[in-house]
Enzyme design. Structure first.
Site, PDB file in Angstrom:
ATOM      1  N   SER A 141       2.191   0.340  10.267  1.00 30.52           N
ATOM      2  CA  SER A 141       1.018  -0.189   9.576  1.00 30.52           C
ATOM      3  C   SER A 141       1.457  -1.321   8.670  1.00 30.52           C
ATOM      4  O   SER A 141       2.560  -1.280   8.091  1.00 30.52           O
ATOM      5  CB  SER A 141       0.346   0.901   8.732  1.00 30.52           C
ATOM      6  OG  SER A 141      -0.635   0.344   7.873  1.00 30.52           O
ATOM      7  N   TYR A 155       0.061   7.581   2.971  1.00 31.46           N
ATOM      8  CA  TYR A 155       0.070   6.887   4.260  1.00 31.46           C
ATOM      9  C   TYR A 155       1.154   5.814   4.280  1.00 31.46           C
ATOM     10  O   TYR A 155       1.909   5.699   5.262  1.00 31.46           O
ATOM     11  CB  TYR A 155      -1.296   6.270   4.502  1.00 31.46           C
ATOM     12  CG  TYR A 155      -1.445   5.585   5.841  1.00 31.46           C
ATOM     13  CD1 TYR A 155      -1.506   6.320   7.017  1.00 31.46           C
ATOM     14  CD2 TYR A 155      -1.558   4.198   5.925  1.00 31.46           C
ATOM     15  CE1 TYR A 155      -1.662   5.694   8.246  1.00 31.46           C
ATOM     16  CE2 TYR A 155      -1.718   3.562   7.146  1.00 31.46           C
ATOM     17  CZ  TYR A 155      -1.765   4.319   8.306  1.00 31.46           C
ATOM     18  OH  TYR A 155      -1.925   3.695   9.518  1.00 31.46           O
TER      19      TYR A 155
END
Length: 246
Positions: A141, A155
Protein backbone atom coordinates in the site's frame (compact mmCIF):
# COMPACT_ATOMS: atom_id res chain seq x y z
CA UNK A 1 0.86 -7.98 -23.10
CA UNK A 2 3.34 -10.31 -21.41
CA UNK A 3 4.00 -13.83 -22.66
CA UNK A 4 2.99 -16.01 -19.71
CA UNK A 5 2.03 -19.05 -21.74
CA UNK A 6 2.80 -22.22 -19.81
CA UNK A 7 3.06 -20.40 -16.47
CA UNK A 8 0.92 -21.15 -13.43
CA UNK A 9 -0.08 -18.25 -11.18
CA UNK A 10 -1.49 -18.43 -7.65
CA UNK A 11 -3.34 -15.29 -6.50
CA UNK A 12 -4.59 -14.91 -2.95
CA UNK A 13 -7.74 -12.85 -2.53
CA UNK A 14 -8.52 -13.14 -6.21
CA UNK A 15 -12.32 -13.01 -6.15
CA UNK A 16 -12.79 -9.24 -6.26
CA UNK A 17 -11.14 -5.86 -6.58
CA UNK A 18 -7.45 -5.71 -7.40
CA UNK A 19 -7.03 -9.46 -6.91
CA UNK A 20 -9.69 -10.28 -9.49
CA UNK A 21 -8.15 -7.84 -11.95
CA UNK A 22 -4.73 -9.46 -11.43
CA UNK A 23 -6.11 -12.97 -11.92
CA UNK A 24 -7.89 -11.99 -15.14
CA UNK A 25 -4.89 -10.09 -16.52
CA UNK A 26 -2.45 -12.94 -15.86
CA UNK A 27 -4.87 -15.34 -17.53
CA UNK A 28 -5.26 -13.01 -20.51
CA UNK A 29 -1.48 -13.00 -20.87
CA UNK A 30 -1.47 -16.80 -21.02
CA UNK A 31 -1.07 -18.04 -17.45
CA UNK A 32 -3.14 -20.74 -15.82
CA UNK A 33 -4.55 -19.15 -12.66
CA UNK A 34 -5.53 -20.49 -9.24
CA UNK A 35 -7.14 -17.94 -6.94
CA UNK A 36 -8.30 -18.02 -3.35
CA UNK A 37 -11.37 -16.53 -1.73
CA UNK A 38 -12.82 -16.60 1.76
CA UNK A 39 -16.31 -15.09 1.66
CA UNK A 40 -17.24 -14.42 -1.96
CA UNK A 41 -17.83 -17.78 -3.70
CA UNK A 42 -20.15 -16.27 -6.31
CA UNK A 43 -17.57 -13.64 -7.24
CA UNK A 44 -14.83 -16.26 -7.36
CA UNK A 45 -16.93 -18.36 -9.72
CA UNK A 46 -17.55 -15.28 -11.85
CA UNK A 47 -13.81 -14.62 -12.17
CA UNK A 48 -13.16 -18.25 -13.10
CA UNK A 49 -16.04 -18.20 -15.55
CA UNK A 50 -14.77 -15.04 -17.24
CA UNK A 51 -11.29 -16.52 -17.60
CA UNK A 52 -12.64 -19.77 -19.01
CA UNK A 53 -15.00 -17.95 -21.39
CA UNK A 54 -11.95 -16.20 -22.83
CA UNK A 55 -10.23 -19.55 -23.40
CA UNK A 56 -8.13 -19.66 -20.22
CA UNK A 57 -7.86 -22.08 -17.34
CA UNK A 58 -8.63 -21.12 -13.76
CA UNK A 59 -9.43 -22.66 -10.38
CA UNK A 60 -11.00 -21.05 -7.31
CA UNK A 61 -10.09 -22.44 -3.87
CA UNK A 62 -11.62 -21.39 -0.58
CA UNK A 63 -8.86 -20.51 1.89
CA UNK A 64 -8.87 -18.14 4.86
CA UNK A 65 -5.66 -16.14 5.08
CA UNK A 66 -5.87 -16.33 8.87
CA UNK A 67 -5.47 -20.10 8.67
CA UNK A 68 -1.98 -21.27 7.75
CA UNK A 69 -3.15 -24.82 7.09
CA UNK A 70 -5.77 -23.64 4.61
CA UNK A 71 -3.26 -21.48 2.74
CA UNK A 72 -0.77 -24.33 2.52
CA UNK A 73 -3.46 -26.75 1.39
CA UNK A 74 -4.64 -24.33 -1.32
CA UNK A 75 -1.12 -23.89 -2.68
CA UNK A 76 -0.56 -27.65 -2.67
CA UNK A 77 -3.90 -28.26 -4.39
CA UNK A 78 -3.08 -25.81 -7.16
CA UNK A 79 0.39 -27.30 -7.64
CA UNK A 80 -1.00 -30.84 -7.69
CA UNK A 81 -3.58 -29.91 -10.34
CA UNK A 82 -1.38 -27.73 -12.55
CA UNK A 83 2.09 -29.16 -11.90
CA UNK A 84 3.89 -26.19 -10.35
CA UNK A 85 3.60 -22.58 -9.19
CA UNK A 86 5.54 -20.11 -11.33
CA UNK A 87 3.98 -16.88 -10.08
CA UNK A 88 2.76 -16.14 -6.56
CA UNK A 89 0.74 -12.98 -5.96
CA UNK A 90 0.19 -12.28 -2.27
CA UNK A 91 -2.80 -10.02 -2.67
CA UNK A 92 -5.32 -10.82 0.10
CA UNK A 93 -5.51 -8.15 2.78
CA UNK A 94 -7.74 -6.37 5.27
CA UNK A 95 -7.83 -2.88 6.73
CA UNK A 96 -8.93 -1.75 10.19
CA UNK A 97 -9.56 1.91 11.04
CA UNK A 98 -9.19 3.30 14.58
CA UNK A 99 -7.04 5.65 16.66
CA UNK A 100 -4.12 3.78 18.19
CA UNK A 101 -5.57 3.89 21.70
CA UNK A 102 -8.77 2.23 20.49
CA UNK A 103 -7.28 -0.72 18.63
CA UNK A 104 -7.79 -4.07 20.32
CA UNK A 105 -5.31 -6.93 20.50
CA UNK A 106 -7.79 -8.94 18.42
CA UNK A 107 -7.67 -6.33 15.65
CA UNK A 108 -3.88 -6.33 15.75
CA UNK A 109 -3.71 -10.12 15.54
CA UNK A 110 -6.25 -10.26 12.70
CA UNK A 111 -4.43 -7.60 10.65
CA UNK A 112 -1.00 -9.12 11.12
CA UNK A 113 -2.28 -12.64 10.46
CA UNK A 114 -3.85 -11.70 7.13
CA UNK A 115 -1.51 -8.97 5.89
CA UNK A 116 1.85 -10.30 7.09
CA UNK A 117 1.89 -13.87 8.39
CA UNK A 118 -0.14 -15.18 5.44
CA UNK A 119 2.39 -13.68 3.02
CA UNK A 120 5.15 -15.64 4.75
CA UNK A 121 3.06 -18.83 4.79
CA UNK A 122 2.04 -18.62 1.13
CA UNK A 123 5.56 -17.74 0.03
CA UNK A 124 7.11 -20.66 1.89
CA UNK A 125 4.44 -23.06 0.60
CA UNK A 126 4.75 -21.89 -3.00
CA UNK A 127 8.53 -22.17 -3.02
CA UNK A 128 8.23 -25.93 -2.63
CA UNK A 129 6.58 -25.97 -6.07
CA UNK A 130 8.34 -23.04 -7.77
CA UNK A 131 11.02 -23.63 -10.39
CA UNK A 132 14.02 -21.38 -10.80
CA UNK A 133 13.07 -18.11 -12.48
CA UNK A 134 9.75 -17.80 -10.67
CA UNK A 135 8.05 -14.62 -9.50
CA UNK A 136 6.75 -13.51 -6.11
CA UNK A 137 4.76 -10.27 -5.95
CA UNK A 138 3.00 -8.87 -2.88
CA UNK A 139 0.34 -6.19 -2.73
CA UNK A 140 1.42 -3.52 -0.27
CA UNK A 141 0.00 0.00 0.00
CA UNK A 142 1.16 3.54 -0.58
CA UNK A 143 0.35 3.99 3.12
CA UNK A 144 3.44 1.94 3.88
CA UNK A 145 5.45 5.10 3.15
CA UNK A 146 3.11 7.96 3.98
CA UNK A 147 0.10 8.09 6.30
CA UNK A 148 -1.79 11.33 5.60
CA UNK A 149 -4.73 10.71 7.96
CA UNK A 150 -5.23 9.33 11.47
CA UNK A 151 -6.62 5.87 12.19
CA UNK A 152 -4.34 3.95 9.82
CA UNK A 153 -1.40 3.04 12.02
CA UNK A 154 -2.09 -0.69 12.17
CA UNK A 155 -2.66 -1.03 8.43
CA UNK A 156 0.48 1.00 7.70
CA UNK A 157 2.47 -1.21 10.07
CA UNK A 158 1.35 -4.36 8.30
CA UNK A 159 2.06 -3.06 4.81
CA UNK A 160 5.43 -1.62 5.83
CA UNK A 161 6.45 -5.07 7.01
CA UNK A 162 6.16 -6.36 3.44
CA UNK A 163 8.93 -4.03 2.32
CA UNK A 164 11.56 -5.60 4.55
CA UNK A 165 10.25 -9.08 3.84
CA UNK A 166 10.44 -8.48 0.09
CA UNK A 167 14.03 -7.25 0.25
CA UNK A 168 15.15 -10.12 2.46
CA UNK A 169 13.49 -12.82 0.38
CA UNK A 170 14.88 -11.28 -2.80
CA UNK A 171 18.35 -11.85 -1.36
CA UNK A 172 17.49 -15.41 -0.32
CA UNK A 173 16.14 -16.36 -3.74
CA UNK A 174 18.44 -14.43 -6.02
CA UNK A 175 20.64 -17.48 -6.68
CA UNK A 176 17.55 -19.25 -8.04
CA UNK A 177 16.69 -16.25 -10.25
CA UNK A 178 13.33 -15.92 -8.49
CA UNK A 179 12.34 -12.27 -8.34
CA UNK A 180 10.51 -10.78 -5.35
CA UNK A 181 8.79 -7.40 -5.50
CA UNK A 182 6.02 -5.40 -3.84
CA UNK A 183 3.40 -3.21 -5.52
CA UNK A 184 1.86 -0.33 -3.55
CA UNK A 185 -1.60 0.67 -4.80
CA UNK A 186 -3.13 3.91 -3.65
CA UNK A 187 -6.86 4.69 -3.74
CA UNK A 188 -8.32 2.32 -6.31
CA UNK A 189 -11.85 2.09 -7.67
CA UNK A 190 -13.26 -1.03 -5.98
CA UNK A 191 -16.38 -1.86 -4.01
CA UNK A 192 -14.35 -1.44 -0.82
CA UNK A 193 -13.08 2.02 -1.80
CA UNK A 194 -15.35 3.54 -4.46
CA UNK A 195 -14.19 6.59 -6.37
CA UNK A 196 -17.35 8.38 -5.28
CA UNK A 197 -17.22 7.22 -1.66
CA UNK A 198 -17.19 9.31 1.52
CA UNK A 199 -13.40 9.82 1.56
CA UNK A 200 -12.84 10.03 -2.19
CA UNK A 201 -12.68 13.80 -2.51
CA UNK A 202 -10.28 14.06 0.42
CA UNK A 203 -8.05 11.43 -1.19
CA UNK A 204 -8.11 13.18 -4.55
CA UNK A 205 -7.12 16.46 -2.90
CA UNK A 206 -3.63 15.10 -2.15
CA UNK A 207 -3.03 13.36 -5.49
CA UNK A 208 -0.83 14.81 -8.22
CA UNK A 209 -3.30 13.37 -10.73
CA UNK A 210 -6.69 13.73 -9.01
CA UNK A 211 -8.09 10.42 -10.20
CA UNK A 212 -8.60 7.07 -8.53
CA UNK A 213 -6.70 4.20 -10.11
CA UNK A 214 -8.47 1.36 -11.84
CA UNK A 215 -7.68 -2.13 -10.56
CA UNK A 216 -6.35 -2.87 -14.05
CA UNK A 217 -3.59 -0.30 -13.50
CA UNK A 218 -2.10 -2.40 -10.72
CA UNK A 219 -2.84 -5.63 -12.60
CA UNK A 220 -0.84 -4.40 -15.58
CA UNK A 221 2.17 -3.73 -13.40
CA UNK A 222 1.89 -7.16 -11.76
CA UNK A 223 1.73 -8.74 -15.22
CA UNK A 224 4.92 -6.93 -16.25
CA UNK A 225 6.71 -8.05 -13.09
CA UNK A 226 5.55 -11.60 -13.84
CA UNK A 227 6.93 -11.55 -17.36
CA UNK A 228 10.31 -12.01 -19.02
CA UNK A 229 11.06 -8.28 -19.31
CA UNK A 230 11.34 -8.02 -15.50
CA UNK A 231 13.73 -10.95 -15.04
CA UNK A 232 16.32 -8.83 -13.18
CA UNK A 233 13.90 -6.60 -11.28
CA UNK A 234 13.91 -7.78 -7.67
CA UNK A 235 13.80 -6.47 -4.13
CA UNK A 236 11.95 -3.43 -5.45
CA UNK A 237 8.82 -1.38 -4.73
CA UNK A 238 6.40 0.12 -7.25
CA UNK A 239 3.75 2.66 -6.31
CA UNK A 240 0.49 3.11 -8.23
CA UNK A 241 -1.23 5.98 -6.41
CA UNK A 242 -1.83 8.88 -8.83
CA UNK A 243 1.08 10.69 -7.20
CA UNK A 244 -0.44 10.79 -3.70
CA UNK A 245 2.98 10.13 -2.20
CA UNK A 246 4.85 12.49 -4.53
Amino acid sequence: MQNLTGKVAFVTGGSRGIGAAIAKRLARDGATVALTYVSSPDRARDVVGEIEAAGGTALAIKADNRNAEEIEAAVNQAAAQFGQIDILVNNAGIIEFAPIDEFSIEQFDRTVDVNVRAVFVATKAALAHMPDGGRIISTGSNLAHRVPWPGLSLYALSKSALIGFTRGVARDLGPRKITVNVVHPGPTETDMNPAEGDIADVARSVMAIPDYSDADDTAGLVAWLSGPEAKVVTGSEFTVDSGMNA
